[in-house]
Design an enzyme around this catalytic site. Sequence first.
Site, PDB file in Angstrom:
ATOM      1  N   SER A   1     -76.476  70.659  -8.845  1.00 14.94           N
ATOM      2  CA  SER A   1     -76.241  71.272 -10.049  1.00 14.94           C
ATOM      3  C   SER A   1     -76.254  70.188 -11.309  1.00 14.94           C
ATOM      4  O   SER A   1     -76.032  68.980 -11.071  1.00 14.94           O
ATOM      5  CB  SER A   1     -74.682  71.697 -10.085  1.00 14.94           C
ATOM      6  OG  SER A   1     -74.551  72.148 -11.383  1.00 14.94           O
TER       7      SER A   1
ATOM      8  N   TYR B   1     -65.899  70.968  -8.535  1.00 10.00           N
ATOM      9  CA  TYR B   1     -67.210  71.522  -8.552  1.00 10.00           C
ATOM     10  C   TYR B   1     -67.984  70.120  -8.847  1.00 10.00           C
ATOM     11  O   TYR B   1     -68.924  69.658  -8.138  1.00 10.00           O
ATOM     12  CB  TYR B   1     -67.328  72.640  -9.537  1.00 10.00           C
ATOM     13  CG  TYR B   1     -68.661  73.101  -9.155  1.00 10.00           C
ATOM     14  CD1 TYR B   1     -69.013  73.736  -8.240  1.00 10.00           C
ATOM     15  CD2 TYR B   1     -69.748  72.959 -10.378  1.00 10.00           C
ATOM     16  CE1 TYR B   1     -70.340  74.330  -8.087  1.00 10.00           C
ATOM     17  CE2 TYR B   1     -71.063  73.552 -10.271  1.00 10.00           C
ATOM     18  CZ  TYR B   1     -71.380  74.243  -9.109  1.00 10.00           C
ATOM     19  OH  TYR B   1     -72.687  74.718  -8.889  1.00 10.00           O
TER      20      TYR B   1
HETATM   21  N1  LIG Z   1     -75.605  80.012 -10.612  1.00  8.52           N
HETATM   22  C1  LIG Z   1     -75.706  79.108 -11.031  1.00  8.52           C
HETATM   23  O1  LIG Z   1     -75.541  78.742 -12.241  1.00  8.52           O
HETATM   24  C2  LIG Z   1     -75.660  77.721 -10.366  1.00  8.52           C
HETATM   25  C3  LIG Z   1     -75.968  76.581 -11.078  1.00  8.52           C
HETATM   26  C4  LIG Z   1     -76.406  75.263 -10.401  1.00  8.52           C
HETATM   27  C5  LIG Z   1     -76.047  75.305  -9.321  1.00  8.52           C
HETATM   28  N2  LIG Z   1     -75.707  76.541  -8.284  1.00  8.52           N
HETATM   29  C6  LIG Z   1     -75.600  76.321  -6.956  1.00  8.52           C
HETATM   30  O2  LIG Z   1     -76.282  77.179  -6.432  1.00  8.52           O
HETATM   31  C7  LIG Z   1     -75.721  77.761  -4.991  1.00  8.52           C
HETATM   32  C8  LIG Z   1     -75.806  79.305  -4.824  1.00  8.52           C
HETATM   33  O3  LIG Z   1     -74.944  79.827  -5.977  1.00  8.52           O
HETATM   34  P1  LIG Z   1     -75.044  81.127  -6.450  1.00  8.52           P
HETATM   35  O4  LIG Z   1     -74.970  80.822  -7.958  1.00  8.52           O
HETATM   36  O5  LIG Z   1     -75.944  81.785  -5.776  1.00  8.52           O
HETATM   37  O6  LIG Z   1     -73.466  81.396  -5.969  1.00  8.52           O
HETATM   38  P2  LIG Z   1     -73.058  82.801  -5.221  1.00  8.52           P
HETATM   39  O7  LIG Z   1     -73.845  84.201  -5.907  1.00  8.52           O
HETATM   40  O8  LIG Z   1     -71.594  82.995  -5.426  1.00  8.52           O
HETATM   41  O9  LIG Z   1     -73.369  82.816  -3.930  1.00  8.52           O
HETATM   42  C9  LIG Z   1     -72.838  81.829  -2.921  1.00  8.52           C
HETATM   43  C10 LIG Z   1     -73.330  81.954  -1.724  1.00  8.52           C
HETATM   44  O10 LIG Z   1     -72.790  80.924  -0.731  1.00  8.52           O
HETATM   45  C11 LIG Z   1     -72.211  81.487   0.327  1.00  8.52           C
HETATM   46  N3  LIG Z   1     -71.096  80.999   0.766  1.00  8.52           N
HETATM   47  C12 LIG Z   1     -69.963  80.324   0.001  1.00  8.52           C
HETATM   48  N4  LIG Z   1     -69.148  79.692   0.818  1.00  8.52           N
HETATM   49  C13 LIG Z   1     -69.701  80.016   2.087  1.00  8.52           C
HETATM   50  C14 LIG Z   1     -69.385  79.120   3.174  1.00  8.52           C
HETATM   51  N5  LIG Z   1     -68.145  78.613   3.656  1.00  8.52           N
HETATM   52  N6  LIG Z   1     -70.227  79.406   4.401  1.00  8.52           N
HETATM   53  C15 LIG Z   1     -71.356  79.910   4.326  1.00  8.52           C
HETATM   54  N7  LIG Z   1     -71.514  80.517   3.243  1.00  8.52           N
HETATM   55  C16 LIG Z   1     -70.887  80.212   2.163  1.00  8.52           C
HETATM   56  C17 LIG Z   1     -72.000  83.044  -0.086  1.00  8.52           C
HETATM   57  O11 LIG Z   1     -71.974  83.762   0.924  1.00  8.52           O
HETATM   58  P3  LIG Z   1     -70.648  84.403   1.912  1.00  8.52           P
HETATM   59  O12 LIG Z   1     -69.549  84.795   0.850  1.00  8.52           O
HETATM   60  O13 LIG Z   1     -71.272  85.678   2.511  1.00  8.52           O
HETATM   61  O14 LIG Z   1     -70.231  83.383   2.869  1.00  8.52           O
HETATM   62  C18 LIG Z   1     -73.029  83.302  -1.038  1.00  8.52           C
HETATM   63  O15 LIG Z   1     -74.126  83.901  -0.272  1.00  8.52           O
HETATM   64  C19 LIG Z   1     -74.282  76.722  -4.988  1.00  8.52           C
HETATM   65  O16 LIG Z   1     -74.247  75.590  -4.153  1.00  8.52           O
HETATM   66  C20 LIG Z   1     -74.126  76.576  -6.402  1.00  8.52           C
HETATM   67  O17 LIG Z   1     -73.282  75.474  -6.621  1.00  8.52           O
HETATM   68  C21 LIG Z   1     -75.695  77.549  -8.917  1.00  8.52           C
END
Ligand SMILES: NC(=O)c1ccc[n+]([C@@H]2O[C@H](COP(=O)([O-])OP(=O)(O)OC[C@H]3O[C@@H](n4cnc5c(N)ncnc54)[C@H](OP(=O)(O)O)[C@@H]3O)[C@@H](O)[C@H]2O)c1
Length: 250
Positions: free
Chosen positions: A140, A154
Amino acid sequence: MFSLQGKTAMITGASGGLGEQFARTLSTAGARVILVSRRINKLESLRDELGNAVAMQMDVSQKQSVKSCFVELEQAGEKIDICINNAGIAALTPIFEEDNQEEFESIIQTNLLGVWYVIKAVANQMKHHHLHGAIINIGSVNEDMFSYKEVTAYAVSKAAVMPRTKSLATEFPKRQSRINTINPGPVQSDLLGSPNKHDADFWKDKIPAVFMAYPSDLDGMLLYLASNQASRYVTGVAFTIDGGLSCRSS
Ligand SMILES: NC(=O)c1ccc[n+]([C@@H]2O[C@H](COP(=O)([O-])OP(=O)(O)OC[C@H]3O[C@@H](n4cnc5c(N)ncnc54)[C@H](OP(=O)(O)O)[C@@H]3O)[C@@H](O)[C@H]2O)c1
């Protein structure tokens, strides 16, 4: 150059947000996809929709859960060529609030240790089967920029992504697996649990590209790093995809 025909890709956190999009993109490029996260129902719907896919419940924060899944996959004869370490959680962890120790620990357990458990398992499996694998970690821009306040846990968890990527790139056997990182800026998803419309308006003025990304805006980089043909000389590096946000000084 970007065909993934004959490859198998594991995507952690495939039940929504970025991970679901990554699964769709890799599947469209021809890969068999192994979808993992905690919410098995969501994974099963996606599996049924995509075809040539496997849905598995795995909690990346639990060592035993990761281990059992990899044992099961090995017994089923699955070999993972591409691993997207995407599962992650976020929450604010203000220092002057008493009751958030558990949240802090849970973010570290999932984003820092959880990713380690998966990388360790997948790297060993790649080595064992002599695969020319590609591991892609989702970091990130928050590793070193603080557009939000109170994101210490985070930020700490994401700051570890790059040293881990670089360090491991030197450990992998020659001409075998590569490991890289994508550092996204703000992307529309449920990560912070806030309405996307609000987020999109908040970010519009702060991002030189003047919009908040959709998960599909990461597709090009994902395919590039997943394809050994496209990026075989690329390992141990990070690519930032943030519409120019990190170029801003304030
Ligand atoms: N969205 C942004 O702006 C952004 C920016 C920079 C980086 N990121 C990174 O991108 C990645 C995905 O984020 P997102 O935005 O798609 O978030 P999201 O929509 O909240 O999705 C997160 C995913 O992670 C899974 N997850 C969470 N805890 C878990 C665990 N203990 N075991 C297995 N799966 C788990 C969740 O599935 P379940 O609940 O089914 O387990 C969900 O599928 C993250 O690493 C985040 O830090 C996001």
